[in-house]
Design a protein around this motif. Structure first.
Motif, PDB file in Angstrom:
ATOM      1  N   TYR A  87      23.781  35.422  -0.303  1.00 16.72           N
ATOM      2  CA  TYR A  87      24.349  35.477   1.050  1.00 16.72           C
ATOM      3  C   TYR A  87      25.247  36.696   1.211  1.00 16.72           C
ATOM      4  O   TYR A  87      25.109  37.471   2.173  1.00 16.72           O
ATOM      5  CB  TYR A  87      25.127  34.177   1.353  1.00 16.72           C
ATOM      6  N   CYS A 117      24.287  39.687   3.792  1.00 19.33           N
ATOM      7  CA  CYS A 117      25.193  39.758   4.933  1.00 19.33           C
ATOM      8  C   CYS A 117      25.872  41.130   5.002  1.00 19.33           C
ATOM      9  O   CYS A 117      25.912  41.772   6.055  1.00 19.33           O
ATOM     10  CB  CYS A 117      26.209  38.632   4.760  1.00 19.33           C
ATOM     11  N   GLU A 167      20.170  33.766   9.409  1.00 17.98           N
ATOM     12  CA  GLU A 167      20.287  34.019   7.963  1.00 17.98           C
ATOM     13  C   GLU A 167      19.383  33.038   7.201  1.00 17.98           C
ATOM     14  O   GLU A 167      19.806  31.957   6.794  1.00 17.98           O
ATOM     15  CB  GLU A 167      21.755  33.920   7.541  1.00 17.98           C
ATOM     16  N   ALA A 177      25.834  34.766  13.091  1.00 22.36           N
ATOM     17  CA  ALA A 177      24.836  34.745  12.006  1.00 22.36           C
ATOM     18  C   ALA A 177      24.605  33.334  11.466  1.00 22.36           C
ATOM     19  O   ALA A 177      25.003  33.005  10.356  1.00 22.36           O
ATOM     20  CB  ALA A 177      25.309  35.677  10.891  1.00 22.36           C
ATOM     21  N   PRO A 178      23.976  32.483  12.265  1.00 25.42           N
ATOM     22  CA  PRO A 178      23.784  31.100  11.802  1.00 25.42           C
ATOM     23  C   PRO A 178      22.686  30.976  10.740  1.00 25.42           C
ATOM     24  O   PRO A 178      21.774  31.801  10.693  1.00 25.42           O
ATOM     25  CB  PRO A 178      23.363  30.371  13.078  1.00 25.42           C
ATOM     26  N   SER A 179      22.810  29.956   9.906  1.00 26.12           N
ATOM     27  CA  SER A 179      21.763  29.667   8.928  1.00 26.12           C
ATOM     28  C   SER A 179      20.921  28.515   9.469  1.00 26.12           C
ATOM     29  O   SER A 179      21.483  27.519   9.940  1.00 26.12           O
ATOM     30  CB  SER A 179      22.389  29.220   7.607  1.00 26.12           C
ATOM     31  N   HIS A 215      34.469  31.370   5.213  1.00 26.14           N
ATOM     32  CA  HIS A 215      33.935  32.593   4.601  1.00 26.14           C
ATOM     33  C   HIS A 215      35.019  33.580   4.200  1.00 26.14           C
ATOM     34  O   HIS A 215      34.697  34.685   3.758  1.00 26.14           O
ATOM     35  CB  HIS A 215      32.935  33.267   5.549  1.00 26.14           C
ATOM     36  N   ARG A 234      28.236  40.094  15.951  1.00 30.22           N
ATOM     37  CA  ARG A 234      27.087  39.303  15.534  1.00 30.22           C
ATOM     38  C   ARG A 234      27.480  37.861  15.291  1.00 30.22           C
ATOM     39  O   ARG A 234      28.598  37.540  14.886  1.00 30.22           O
ATOM     40  CB  ARG A 234      26.391  39.930  14.352  1.00 30.22           C
ATOM     41  N   ARG A 280      33.828  34.825  12.230  1.00 24.90           N
ATOM     42  CA  ARG A 280      33.105  33.744  11.563  1.00 24.90           C
ATOM     43  C   ARG A 280      34.107  32.696  11.085  1.00 24.90           C
ATOM     44  O   ARG A 280      35.321  32.885  11.201  1.00 24.90           O
ATOM     45  CB  ARG A 280      32.280  34.281  10.400  1.00 24.90           C
TER      46      ARG A 280
HETATM   47  N1  GLU Z   1      25.198  32.202   7.730  1.00 22.59           N
HETATM   48  C1  GLU Z   1      26.589  31.877   7.585  1.00 22.59           C
HETATM   49  C2  GLU Z   1      26.846  30.483   8.051  1.00 22.59           C
HETATM   50  O1  GLU Z   1      26.074  29.952   8.826  1.00 22.59           O
HETATM   51  C3  GLU Z   1      27.487  32.712   8.440  1.00 22.59           C
HETATM   52  C4  GLU Z   1      27.799  33.939   7.807  1.00 22.59           C
HETATM   53  C5  GLU Z   1      28.621  34.930   8.559  1.00 22.59           C
HETATM   54  O2  GLU Z   1      28.908  34.795   9.745  1.00 22.59           O
HETATM   55  O3  GLU Z   1      28.890  35.888   7.892  1.00 22.59           O
HETATM   56  O4  GLU Z   1      27.831  29.935   7.638  1.00 22.59           O
END
Ligand code: GLU
Length: 420
Positions: free
Chosen positions: A175, A179, A39, A5-7, A197, A3, A193
């Motif tokens: 988050y 997540c 996200e 997962a952009p915000s 993180h 996956r 990612r």
């Molecule tokens: N939404 C997070 C971000 O854009 C990414 C989180 C993830 O990949 O777990 O930094």
């Protein structure tokens, strides 16, 4: 399932795109589907329109995916899982406000942000309390080790993980919680990612453990690229960097590749996530310029001509001549545009320029540059630099540039338009 997962909280920058590319390549190599999960649960920071922009950019870079999700559509699952944690006594309601916690920290009374004040409240104290509350996961009782494909092993002590908030007082998940729940629900097998993180990962593992989820997820935290946030993908595209070149650069960065110039399709054959350098890299726009130029050189002339606003192979070849000096489409458009634009000429050249222009307007067609030049020289009595300088200005709008012979070859069919 992999996956990305952009915000939707800002412009997509090259660091995000690098992560997206690594996810895409790995999903193909592993023959697993790729999910794009937006996200969007941090409602205050969401920017309208960013979600659409993310999908447009991914499509432009050929990052195809099999599934799409809006995290906000999973809120009912986040709430159900939070209830389960409360029910199993793995989490607790916390009535502390950030002000009271900050005050305790400033007094030096607690070392960590949370001192367990609400952890053992009696159920009556909870039910009778009219104040808003958060839900915290109880601090794990053991250290948690993250095994990372790029960065190796990191172990986090329970105190570093702490009893952290999973549901905010506005009933939205944090988050980490959203997540972790979503990765679980989507049966994610590998999470690629940003290194930013890495400290979140033990928290997310603690959530999985508390929910009784035992699937072993692999992790790859991609080292940070210094300066990446200064370069949005949108800006690079507007400047005329080709998606193929940007992808090439982002895969090359901090990596040992068999060749320097390649396509994503080629990279899929040899890309090795584990071989990415653990070290922080720096974004180097000059290197990207060089790679962009190499990709522009390799374009089919007809395609290049379309990129600079024409539909003729000759103009594509003309643009290629300018690749000695230009490295982006924007710069190429300016160079080709100057050939066709009305020309500004300084006093020094004005008279000779006008003579050559008038002669060219009435001249027959010459297939050969030397014949054309000979004709002008004969009719104007100009020779050498006296002829060449104003002639270059007339044909290219610039004092320096490619060989006149080459220039002429590609513009001879447009000559009347060039000198109009
Ligand atoms: N939404 C997070 C971000 O854009 C990414 C989180 C993830 O990949 O777990 O930094």
């Amino acid at each position: 399932m992999l996956r990305f997962a952009p915000s939707p909280t800002g412009d997509m920058h090259i660091g995000n795109l690098r992560v997206a590319l690594f996810n895409y390549i790995s999903s193909i190599q592993r023959n697993e589907p790729l999910l794009i999960r937006i996200e969007d649960t941090d409602t205050e920071r969401n920017i309208p329109g960013k979600e659409k922009e993310i999908f447009e950019i991914l499509a432009l870079f050929g990052i195809t995916h099999q599934e799409e999700q809006l995290q906000s559509n999973n809120l009912r699952f986040h709430r159900a899982m939070a209830l389960q944690l409360l029910h199993d006594k793995k989490a607790f309601n916390c009535f502390c406000t950030s002000d009271t916690l900050n005050a305790k920290c400033e007094d030096g009374k607690i070392e960590h942000r949370y001192d367990g004040a609400c952890e053992n409240l009696h159920p009556e104290e909870v039910i009778d309390n009219p104040l808003p509350f958060t839900i915290r996961l109880k601090k794990p009782s053991h250290p948690i080790t993250v095994n990372d494909l790029i960065k190796g092993e990191s172990t986090f002590a329970p105190n570093d993980i702490d009893s952290f908030i999973v549901m905010r007082s506005n009933k939205y998940p944090t988050y980490n919680f959203a997540c972790a729940v979503d990765d679980m629900l989507s049966d994610v097998s590998l999470i690629i990612r940003s290194e930013n993180h890495l400290n979140d990962t033990p928290k997310q593992i603690a959530i999985h453990e508390a929910l009784g989820y035992t699937k072993k997820i692999e992790y790859a935290h991609v080292p940070i690229t210094l300066g990446d946030e200064d370069f949005s993908v949108k800006w690079l595209l507007e400047e005329g960097y080709l998606p193929e070149a940007i992808s090439n650069y982002l895969i090359l960065l901090g990596n040992k590749t068999p060749v320097e110039i390649f396509s994503v399709k080629e990279a899929i054959k040899w890309f090795d996530l584990k071989a990415i350098s653990k070290a922080t890299t720096c974004f180097d726009i000059d290197k990207l310029k060089y790679i962009n130029r190499e990709h522009l050189k390799g374009l089919d002339p007809k395609e290049l001509s379309r990129y600079v606003g024409f539909a003729d192979e000759e103009i594509g070849n003309l643009a290629k001549l300018f690749l000695e000096e230009a490295s982006t489409l924007k710069e190429l458009r300016a160079k080709v545009g100057a050939v066709f634009a009305p020309k500004e000429v300084s006093k020094e050249y004005k008279e000779r320029f006008e003579i050559l222009r008038a002669l060219t307007q009435k001249a027959p067609h010459f297939d050969d540059y030397d014949a054309y030049k000979g004709y002008l020289s004969e009719k104007s009595a100009l020779e050498g630099e006296n002829l060449l300088k104003p002639l270059r200005l007339l044909l290219s709008g610039a004092e320096h540039g490619p060989e006149m012979n080459d220039l002429y070859t590609h513009i001879k069919n447009y000559l009347k338009e060039v000198v109009k």
